[in-house]
Design a protein around this motif. Structure first.
Motif, PDB file in Angstrom:
ATOM      1  N   THR A  51       0.823  -1.206   0.000  1.00  0.00           N
ATOM      2  CA  THR A  51       0.000   0.000   0.000  1.00  0.00           C
ATOM      3  C   THR A  51       0.856   1.254   0.000  1.00  0.00           C
ATOM      4  N   GLU A 167     -13.313  -7.893  11.149  1.00  0.00           N
ATOM      5  CA  GLU A 167     -12.553  -6.820  10.510  1.00  0.00           C
ATOM      6  C   GLU A 167     -11.220  -6.660  11.235  1.00  0.00           C
ATOM      7  N   THR A 173      -4.902  -0.065   6.405  1.00  0.00           N
ATOM      8  CA  THR A 173      -5.641  -1.019   5.586  1.00  0.00           C
ATOM      9  C   THR A 173      -6.620  -1.799   6.447  1.00  0.00           C
ATOM     10  N   LEU A 212     -11.574  -9.098   1.763  1.00  0.00           N
ATOM     11  CA  LEU A 212     -11.614  -7.809   1.085  1.00  0.00           C
ATOM     12  C   LEU A 212     -10.606  -6.901   1.758  1.00  0.00           C
ATOM     13  N   GLU A 214      -9.292  -3.329   2.048  1.00  0.00           N
ATOM     14  CA  GLU A 214      -9.664  -1.936   1.780  1.00  0.00           C
ATOM     15  C   GLU A 214      -8.461  -1.049   2.093  1.00  0.00           C
ATOM     16  N   THR A 215      -7.737  -0.662   1.042  1.00  0.00           N
ATOM     17  CA  THR A 215      -6.559   0.181   1.206  1.00  0.00           C
ATOM     18  C   THR A 215      -6.940   1.636   0.941  1.00  0.00           C
ATOM     19  N   ASN A 219      -9.768  -0.995  -3.273  1.00  0.00           N
ATOM     20  CA  ASN A 219     -10.154  -2.215  -2.572  1.00  0.00           C
ATOM     21  C   ASN A 219      -9.932  -3.454  -3.432  1.00  0.00           C
ATOM     22  N   TYR A 221     -10.568  -7.572  -3.714  1.00  0.00           N
ATOM     23  CA  TYR A 221     -11.358  -8.726  -3.275  1.00  0.00           C
ATOM     24  C   TYR A 221     -10.627  -9.996  -3.686  1.00  0.00           C
ATOM     25  N   HIS A 239     -20.271  -3.979  -0.331  1.00  0.00           N
ATOM     26  CA  HIS A 239     -18.907  -3.469  -0.276  1.00  0.00           C
ATOM     27  C   HIS A 239     -18.516  -2.850  -1.617  1.00  0.00           C
ATOM     28  N   ILE A 241     -15.904  -2.738  -4.387  1.00  0.00           N
ATOM     29  CA  ILE A 241     -14.833  -3.613  -4.861  1.00  0.00           C
ATOM     30  C   ILE A 241     -14.258  -3.016  -6.134  1.00  0.00           C
ATOM     31  N   ASP A 242     -12.966  -2.742  -6.118  1.00  0.00           N
ATOM     32  CA  ASP A 242     -12.305  -2.162  -7.283  1.00  0.00           C
ATOM     33  C   ASP A 242     -11.650  -3.225  -8.157  1.00  0.00           C
ATOM     34  N   THR A 273     -17.343  -5.195  -9.566  1.00  0.00           N
ATOM     35  CA  THR A 273     -15.953  -4.777  -9.547  1.00  0.00           C
ATOM     36  C   THR A 273     -15.612  -3.975 -10.798  1.00  0.00           C
TER      37      THR A 273
END
Length: 353
Positions: A51, A167, A173, A212, A214-215, A219, A221, A239, A241-242, A273
């Motif tokens: 990251t 989580e 992150t 997942l 998440e930065t 994100n 997945y 969520h 999702i990229d 996504t």
């Protein structure tokens, strides 16, 4: 060195891993820009995620092999494929990819995440390297994964059992633990001496999860070995999702273990996504598939898909940067020679070239 000094052991040590520490050095030297993330494909579903805060997370890194001899020509009793399909003949699942990372040269790893109990995701060599080289790194996985780590000798205070709904925050992150849809793991992880008729499958959450990540730059997945599931739509609704990774492959006769090209597209649409990347098809010779099948189908169907996304055809050892590479469709290694003829060339007859 003379030829009479060459031994099998010297050949192994001088040749493997095939890339030496080249990729280790590249990862260490990469400065991830703000509002981005970088990742490298290490083979199978193994990923190194880095990251903008220089957080380093390893996921499902596998440093083992498949078949190494023909043996007696029969499957080992209790092998997962034997339990799945009843097959008896030895299956040709040979490792097809080089070792692009030296696990014993890993440094500065903040965490190792493993998705499930199968040995091409949960690896003792990776565990030993992270355990010895990265004393502050934690090991995250479902309950049965953690049991195996501890049996190998990882200290309990370095392991963390995760389940869907959990989580974890590592620097900036956030990692969300989600349901897995790995039916292969569900139906093959019974005691091989006990038939399925006498023992119900285990609880999926105990043996497999999806993640997942998440930065601050996007994100990721990681679907691990999940089969296609309608619940992907639930994950896509709940969520952002990229980039999504799916376990793609050409399933042999009598096996439904990998996501096909059709279902990779369904998976991407359900997850909503922006980028879908097939992985896992690279590693086993008997599951090899051509990812261009995915882009061919995508080109055929893309204008009719409800949610627009791009497929990305990667190569093992390659770097993917989000969002920089989100619309590239395909990876190619740096071909070098950018400074060709920058100094006087002494090759004969260059004046005639």
């Amino acid at each position: 060195m003379k030829i009479d000094e060459v031994t099998r052991e010297k050949w192994i040590l001088s040749t493997f891993p095939e890339w030496g520490t080249y990729l280790n050095e590249e990862i260490a030297d990469t400065e991830v820009k703000k509002d981005t993330f970088a990742m490298w494909w290490l083979g199978c579903t193994g990923i190194w995620l880095k990251t903008a805060e220089q957080t380093n997370i390893l996921i499902d890194l596998w440093n083992g092999t498949g078949k190494r001899s023909h043996g007696n020509g029969m499957m080992r009793k209790g092998h997962q494929m034997q339990r799945m399909s009843g097959v008896q003949k030895l299956q040709p699942n040979l490792r097809n990819q080089p070792f692009v990372l030296d696990p014993f040269a890993v440094e500065n790893v903040d965490a190792l995440f493993v998705s499930h109990i199968h040995s091409d995701h949960l690896d003792i060599n990776t565990a030993a390297a992270v355990n010895n080289n990265c004393p502050s790194a934690k090991f995250y996985g479902p309950a049965e994964v953690v049991k195996i780590w501890q049996a190998w000798g990882v200290a309990p205070n370095r392991t963390v059992v995760v389940k869907p709904g959990d989580e974890i925050i590592i620097n900036k992150t956030k990692i969300k633990v989600l349901e897995s849809f790995d039916r292969t793991a569900l139906v093959t992880e019974n005691d091989p001496d006990v038939t399925l008729k006498n023992k119900l499958p285990q609880d999926m959450d105990q043996i497999a999860v999806n993640y997942l990540f998440e930065t601050t730059g996007g994100n990721l997945y990681h679907a691990a070995d999940s089969h296609y599931s309608n619940v992907f739509a639930k994950h896509g609704n709940e969520h952002r999702i990229d980039v999504a990774l799916g376990a793609y492959g050409e399933n042999p006769r009598g096996i439904t273990d990998k996501v096909t090209s059709v279902d990779i597209l369904r998976m991407a649409e359900s997850l909503k996504t922006k980028v879908i990347i097939p992985v896992h098809y690279d590693i086993w010779t008997n599951f090899m598939a051509d990812p261009k099948e995915i882009t061919t189908l995508w080109n055929f169907k893309k204008d009719r898909l409800k949610y627009q996304f791009m497929p990305y055809i990667w190569q093992v050892g390659g770097q993917f940067n989000y969002p920089e590479n989100a619309k590239d469709l395909e990876f190619n290694f740096d071909r070098g020679f950018s400074d060709v003829f920058s100094i006087e060339n002494d090759t004969p007859f260059t004046s005639f070239l």
